[in-house]
Write a protein that holds these residues in place. Structure first.
Motif, PDB file in Angstrom:
ATOM      1  N   PRO A 125      12.595  -5.977   7.083  1.00  0.00           N
ATOM      2  CA  PRO A 125      12.474  -4.656   6.446  1.00  0.00           C
ATOM      3  C   PRO A 125      12.028  -4.707   4.989  1.00  0.00           C
ATOM      4  CG  PRO A 125      14.463  -4.779   7.755  1.00  0.00           C
ATOM      5  CD  PRO A 125      13.902  -6.165   7.726  1.00  0.00           C
ATOM      6  N   MET A 126      12.449  -5.729   4.246  1.00  0.00           N
ATOM      7  CA  MET A 126      12.066  -5.816   2.831  1.00  0.00           C
ATOM      8  C   MET A 126      10.572  -6.096   2.661  1.00  0.00           C
ATOM      9  SD  MET A 126      15.189  -7.974   1.108  1.00  0.00           S
ATOM     10  CE  MET A 126      14.247  -8.036  -0.423  1.00  0.00           C
ATOM     11  N   HIS A 127       9.963  -6.721   3.665  1.00  0.00           N
ATOM     12  CA  HIS A 127       8.564  -7.130   3.550  1.00  0.00           C
ATOM     13  C   HIS A 127       7.636  -6.363   4.482  1.00  0.00           C
ATOM     14  CE1 HIS A 127      10.632 -10.909   2.053  1.00  0.00           C
ATOM     15  NE2 HIS A 127       9.859 -10.548   1.043  1.00  0.00           N
ATOM     16  N   ALA A 128       8.174  -5.454   5.258  1.00  0.00           N
ATOM     17  CA  ALA A 128       7.356  -4.686   6.196  1.00  0.00           C
ATOM     18  C   ALA A 128       7.819  -3.239   6.208  1.00  0.00           C
ATOM     19  CB  ALA A 128       7.465  -5.301   7.590  1.00  0.00           C
ATOM     20  N   PRO A 129       7.675  -2.541   5.081  1.00  0.00           N
ATOM     21  CA  PRO A 129       8.281  -1.217   4.953  1.00  0.00           C
ATOM     22  C   PRO A 129       7.728  -0.165   5.909  1.00  0.00           C
ATOM     23  CG  PRO A 129       6.816  -1.687   3.092  1.00  0.00           C
ATOM     24  CD  PRO A 129       6.983  -2.960   3.844  1.00  0.00           C
ATOM     25  N   GLN A 130       6.527  -0.370   6.434  1.00  0.00           N
ATOM     26  CA  GLN A 130       5.934   0.647   7.319  1.00  0.00           C
ATOM     27  C   GLN A 130       5.690   0.116   8.727  1.00  0.00           C
ATOM     28  OE1 GLN A 130       3.035   0.913   4.282  1.00  0.00           O
ATOM     29  NE2 GLN A 130       3.407   3.067   3.848  1.00  0.00           N
ATOM     30  N   LEU A 131       6.321  -1.010   9.055  1.00  0.00           N
ATOM     31  CA  LEU A 131       6.145  -1.593  10.388  1.00  0.00           C
ATOM     32  C   LEU A 131       6.663  -0.664  11.474  1.00  0.00           C
ATOM     33  CD1 LEU A 131       5.481  -3.879  12.355  1.00  0.00           C
ATOM     34  CD2 LEU A 131       7.688  -4.919  11.763  1.00  0.00           C
ATOM     35  N   PRO A 178      -4.399   5.815  12.738  1.00  0.00           N
ATOM     36  CA  PRO A 178      -5.098   6.264  11.537  1.00  0.00           C
ATOM     37  C   PRO A 178      -4.471   5.719  10.265  1.00  0.00           C
ATOM     38  CG  PRO A 178      -3.665   8.003  12.322  1.00  0.00           C
ATOM     39  CD  PRO A 178      -3.600   6.901  13.347  1.00  0.00           C
ATOM     40  N   ARG A 179      -5.215   5.837   9.188  1.00  0.00           N
ATOM     41  CA  ARG A 179      -4.675   5.528   7.876  1.00  0.00           C
ATOM     42  C   ARG A 179      -3.652   6.591   7.484  1.00  0.00           C
ATOM     43  NH1 ARG A 179      -8.606   2.935   3.984  1.00  0.00           N
ATOM     44  NH2 ARG A 179      -7.939   4.571   2.563  1.00  0.00           N
ATOM     45  N   LEU A 180      -2.918   6.303   6.407  1.00  0.00           N
ATOM     46  CA  LEU A 180      -1.978   7.271   5.856  1.00  0.00           C
ATOM     47  C   LEU A 180      -2.721   8.468   5.278  1.00  0.00           C
ATOM     48  CD1 LEU A 180       0.252   4.684   3.990  1.00  0.00           C
ATOM     49  CD2 LEU A 180       1.029   6.126   5.888  1.00  0.00           C
ATOM     50  N   SER A 181      -2.081   9.606   5.235  1.00  0.00           N
ATOM     51  CA  SER A 181      -2.697  10.795   4.639  1.00  0.00           C
ATOM     52  C   SER A 181      -2.627  10.755   3.114  1.00  0.00           C
ATOM     53  CB  SER A 181      -2.016  12.059   5.160  1.00  0.00           C
ATOM     54  OG  SER A 181      -0.618  12.034   4.873  1.00  0.00           O
ATOM     55  N   GLU A 182      -1.710   9.917   2.570  1.00  0.00           N
ATOM     56  CA  GLU A 182      -1.588   9.750   1.123  1.00  0.00           C
ATOM     57  C   GLU A 182      -1.498   8.262   0.798  1.00  0.00           C
ATOM     58  OE1 GLU A 182       1.736  11.914  -0.315  1.00  0.00           O
ATOM     59  OE2 GLU A 182       0.949  13.878   0.253  1.00  0.00           O
ATOM     60  N   LEU A 183      -1.928   7.909  -0.403  1.00  0.00           N
ATOM     61  CA  LEU A 183      -1.909   6.511  -0.808  1.00  0.00           C
ATOM     62  C   LEU A 183      -0.487   6.017  -1.077  1.00  0.00           C
ATOM     63  CD1 LEU A 183      -4.889   6.199  -3.332  1.00  0.00           C
ATOM     64  CD2 LEU A 183      -4.783   5.317  -1.002  1.00  0.00           C
ATOM     65  N   THR A 184      -0.213   4.791  -0.673  1.00  0.00           N
ATOM     66  CA  THR A 184       0.952   4.075  -1.164  1.00  0.00           C
ATOM     67  C   THR A 184       0.594   3.538  -2.540  1.00  0.00           C
ATOM     68  OG1 THR A 184       1.620   3.428   1.075  1.00  0.00           O
ATOM     69  CG2 THR A 184       2.477   2.110  -0.756  1.00  0.00           C
ATOM     70  N   PRO A 185       1.401   3.790  -3.575  1.00  0.00           N
ATOM     71  CA  PRO A 185       1.011   3.416  -4.942  1.00  0.00           C
ATOM     72  C   PRO A 185       0.667   1.944  -5.113  1.00  0.00           C
ATOM     73  CG  PRO A 185       2.885   4.891  -5.000  1.00  0.00           C
ATOM     74  CD  PRO A 185       2.672   4.541  -3.560  1.00  0.00           C
ATOM     75  N   LYS A 186       1.397   1.045  -4.418  1.00  0.00           N
ATOM     76  CA  LYS A 186       1.088  -0.376  -4.563  1.00  0.00           C
ATOM     77  C   LYS A 186       1.701  -1.169  -3.427  1.00  0.00           C
ATOM     78  CE  LYS A 186       3.129  -3.204  -7.526  1.00  0.00           C
ATOM     79  NZ  LYS A 186       3.552  -3.871  -8.790  1.00  0.00           N
ATOM     80  N   PRO A 188       1.929  -5.473  -2.463  1.00  0.00           N
ATOM     81  CA  PRO A 188       1.740  -6.719  -3.195  1.00  0.00           C
ATOM     82  C   PRO A 188       0.646  -7.604  -2.604  1.00  0.00           C
ATOM     83  CG  PRO A 188       3.663  -6.876  -1.799  1.00  0.00           C
ATOM     84  CD  PRO A 188       3.171  -5.463  -1.675  1.00  0.00           C
ATOM     85  N   ARG A 189       0.166  -8.508  -3.409  1.00  0.00           N
ATOM     86  CA  ARG A 189      -0.762  -9.533  -2.948  1.00  0.00           C
ATOM     87  C   ARG A 189      -0.156 -10.268  -1.750  1.00  0.00           C
ATOM     88  NH1 ARG A 189      -2.070 -14.630  -6.732  1.00  0.00           N
ATOM     89  NH2 ARG A 189       0.091 -15.071  -6.140  1.00  0.00           N
ATOM     90  N   GLY A 190      -0.965 -10.517  -0.754  1.00  0.00           N
ATOM     91  CA  GLY A 190      -0.482 -11.184   0.448  1.00  0.00           C
ATOM     92  C   GLY A 190       0.078 -10.249   1.495  1.00  0.00           C
ATOM     93  N   ALA A 191       0.151  -8.946   1.201  1.00  0.00           N
ATOM     94  CA  ALA A 191       0.665  -7.982   2.175  1.00  0.00           C
ATOM     95  C   ALA A 191      -0.227  -7.955   3.407  1.00  0.00           C
ATOM     96  CB  ALA A 191       0.744  -6.592   1.550  1.00  0.00           C
ATOM     97  N   LEU A 192       0.397  -7.846   4.570  1.00  0.00           N
ATOM     98  CA  LEU A 192      -0.330  -7.646   5.822  1.00  0.00           C
ATOM     99  C   LEU A 192      -0.283  -6.160   6.137  1.00  0.00           C
ATOM    100  CD1 LEU A 192      -1.700  -9.158   8.269  1.00  0.00           C
ATOM    101  CD2 LEU A 192       0.520  -8.927   9.416  1.00  0.00           C
ATOM    102  N   VAL A 193      -1.461  -5.543   6.254  1.00  0.00           N
ATOM    103  CA  VAL A 193      -1.528  -4.103   6.476  1.00  0.00           C
ATOM    104  C   VAL A 193      -2.388  -3.825   7.706  1.00  0.00           C
ATOM    105  CG1 VAL A 193      -1.257  -3.618   4.015  1.00  0.00           C
ATOM    106  CG2 VAL A 193      -3.549  -3.812   4.981  1.00  0.00           C
ATOM    107  N   THR A 194      -2.270  -2.601   8.238  1.00  0.00           N
ATOM    108  CA  THR A 194      -2.986  -2.281   9.469  1.00  0.00           C
ATOM    109  C   THR A 194      -3.502  -0.857   9.476  1.00  0.00           C
ATOM    110  OG1 THR A 194      -2.864  -2.342  11.903  1.00  0.00           O
ATOM    111  CG2 THR A 194      -0.921  -1.513  10.733  1.00  0.00           C
ATOM    112  N   ALA A 195      -4.623  -0.672  10.169  1.00  0.00           N
ATOM    113  CA  ALA A 195      -5.198   0.639  10.526  1.00  0.00           C
ATOM    114  C   ALA A 195      -6.358   0.366  11.476  1.00  0.00           C
ATOM    115  CB  ALA A 195      -5.689   1.405   9.298  1.00  0.00           C
ATOM    116  N   THR A 206      -2.296  -3.685  -5.076  1.00  0.00           N
ATOM    117  CA  THR A 206      -3.239  -2.571  -5.099  1.00  0.00           C
ATOM    118  C   THR A 206      -2.667  -1.370  -4.352  1.00  0.00           C
ATOM    119  OG1 THR A 206      -5.538  -1.947  -4.605  1.00  0.00           O
ATOM    120  CG2 THR A 206      -4.398  -3.272  -2.973  1.00  0.00           C
ATOM    121  N   PRO A 207      -3.105  -0.154  -4.686  1.00  0.00           N
ATOM    122  CA  PRO A 207      -2.771   1.002  -3.856  1.00  0.00           C
ATOM    123  C   PRO A 207      -3.563   0.945  -2.551  1.00  0.00           C
ATOM    124  CG  PRO A 207      -4.239   1.660  -5.636  1.00  0.00           C
ATOM    125  CD  PRO A 207      -3.872   0.230  -5.893  1.00  0.00           C
ATOM    126  N   THR A 208      -3.052   1.581  -1.509  1.00  0.00           N
ATOM    127  CA  THR A 208      -3.755   1.553  -0.223  1.00  0.00           C
ATOM    128  C   THR A 208      -3.341   2.724   0.644  1.00  0.00           C
ATOM    129  OG1 THR A 208      -4.237   0.215   1.750  1.00  0.00           O
ATOM    130  CG2 THR A 208      -2.000   0.117   0.884  1.00  0.00           C
TER     131      THR A 208
END
Length: 266
Positions: A125-131, A178-186, A188-195, A206-208
């Motif tokens: 949970p600490m490293h995958a807040p939107q899993l 789909p992507r989020l309707s609003e940006l996540t402010p940041k 971290p480097r190395g984050a695994l993200v999906t869409a 970076t924001p995403t």
């Protein structure tokens, strides 16, 4: 290429009424398009498919190996290759003729990945807040989502947006979220993200608008290294689930390469 509602490049697996390139070997009949005064675009499909992506990377290798006179740049993208040339040394028809002549080599070129990277990723949970949210959109439990992510040998479809940053695909069709309707402010480097059936390992904080579903300690951008981009288009990548404690240890050890290993396949 047209973007879908998420703002990302689409992955469409439809019938022949949508795009004839979806029902044939993309290596057999690419489209050659003029691109500016010193370029040619060799396009294998108008939509992203694994076959067209593999063909683009294979043709890039074929062209580079042929040392075509006057060619100054060979750059692959998701489904095409840009070939730049020096107008003072050659001309478009001559380069076009060379490229068409290389299509025979492409039909026999190897399209399987040259390398397989295994990259540790923490899914706690600490490293995958939107899993959990991403899993629900894919119709899965969190445990099922992690199992599917780690079971895939994804391909580096392209490097872009930020230095060394890989677009990895393709996840199964139910991951076309789909992507989020609003940006996540940041994130971290190395984050695994999906869409939209793709995963990305972020090169920097970076924001995403993509959902963070994991965290690695692997650096895809190493400006002080002889190989600043460790991943290359066409590489295979498999995520390996590790605990939060293991990830913290990998982050603390700057010489660990984030725990990643790389096997040469051919």
């Amino acid at each position: 290429m047209q973007k879908n509602r998420s703002g990302a490049l689409p992955d469409i697996h439809g019938g022949p009424g949508q795009d004839p390139s979806l029902t044939r070997d993309p290596r057999l009949d690419p489209t050659f398009c003029p691109l500016g005064i010193d370029g040619i675009l060799v396009r294998f499909s108008r939509v992203l498919t694994p076959q067209a992506n593999a063909a683009a990377h294979a043709f890039c290798d074929v062209i580079r190996g042929a040392n075509v006179p006057g060619v100054t740049e060979v750059a692959p993208s998701l489904t095409s290759v840009r070939v730049g040339f020096d107008p003072a040394a050659t001309d478009r028809p001559r380069v076009m003729g060379h490229l068409r002549g290389l299509l025979g080599d492409l039909q026999h070129a190897e399209t399987s990945p040259r390398r397989l990277w295994r990259i540790p990723v923490a899914f706690g949970p600490m490293h995958a807040p939107q899993l959990a949210e991403a899993a629900a959109l894919a119709g899965l439990t969190t445990q099922q989502a992690v199992a599917e992510i780690t079971a895939q040998q994804l391909r580096v479809l392209a490097i872009g947006f930020a230095p060394g940053q890989p677009y990895l695909g393709m996840m199964p069709p139910h991951w076309d979220i789909p992507r989020l309707s609003e940006l996540t402010p940041k994130v971290p480097r190395g984050a695994l993200v999906t869409a939209v059936r793709q995963l990305i390992i972020f090169a920097a904080d970076t924001p995403t608008g993509w959902r963070q579903i994991g965290q690695s300690a692997f650096s895809v951008w190493r400006p002080d290294s002889d190989t600043p981009f460790p991943l290359e288009p066409g590489d295979a990548v498999q995520c390996v689930a590790v605990s939060d404690d293991t990830l913290r240890g990998l982050r603390a050890n700057r010489d660990s390469n984030g725990g990643a290993t790389c096997d040469v396949l051919r």
